[in-house]
Design an enzyme around this catalytic site. Structure first.
Site: not given
Ligand code: IMP
Ligand code: MG
Length: 178
Positions: A102-103, A106, A134, A155, A162, A168
């Site tokens: 995963e990127d 959150d 996070k 953010f 993105d 991106r």
């Protein structure tokens, strides 16, 4: 300080490509050590993980399969109002060692849903790697096995992530300016 403007928002440099890729070196070394003889299937979650997946997989030295999926996002009629479903998975995962790539985690909602759906197909084990976490935003209990970098809850964009579809392709990570 280096800044970029994406649509209506300004972002400032937060993590350089060098910092990010040093952290990826460490995760790849751990995975290469832990996954010997496990014949892992890496399941990378598009779109956000494309850059992380590419840098990570170049560094993973054990024989591996690599596949890409998406999480659909549409409004449903459940109490939460939102249902997300995995699509694009063609491999049979029964009895396999799975590594989700995963990127960012959150709140952890997306990852929790992914796990629930993958478990139905009876893999041997599911490991998770995320480029970013996070910790202060996390609302679900998750075992995150390989976290490259922990960050504050601001953010961010770049390195696959993105803002409204853009940013991106930035090779560094930027955080929103307040
Ligand atoms: P979660 O379900 O709350 O864990 O959110 C996961 C998804 O939200 C990620 O896969 C990203 O697509 C998106 N996301 C969360 N934080 C950020 C951010 O700071 N920048 C860009 N996308 C984000
Ligand atoms: Mg994502």
């Amino acid at each position: 300080m280096k800044t970029v403007k994406i649509k209506d928002k300004e972002f400032e440099l937060f993590l350089t490509q060098e910092t990010i890729e040093k952290a990826i070196d460490d995760v790849a070394a751990r995975l290469s050590n832990d996954l010997k003889d496990k014949d892992p299937l890496f399941i990378c979650v598009l779109n956000g993980s494309f850059m992380y997946a590419s840098e990570l997989m170049k560094r993973v030295s054990v024989p591996s399969e690599v596949s890409f999926v998406k999480m659909s996002s549409y409004k449903g009629t459940t109490s939460t109002g939102k249902i997300k479903e995995i699509y694009g998975l063609e491999e049979d995962i029964k009895g396999r060692t799975i590594v989700i790539v995963e990127d960012i985690v959150d709140t952890g909602y997306t990852m929790t849903l992914m796990l629930e759906q993958l478990i139905c197909d009876e893999p041997k084990e599911i490991l998770i790697t995320t480029l970013l976490l996070k910790p202060d935003a996390l609302q679900h209990e998750l075992k995150l096995d390989y976290v490259a970098l922990e960050i504050p809850s601001d953010f961010i964009v770049g390195y696959g992530l993105d803002y409204d579809g853009y940013g991106r392709n930035l090779p560094d990570i930027y955080k929103i300016k307040n």
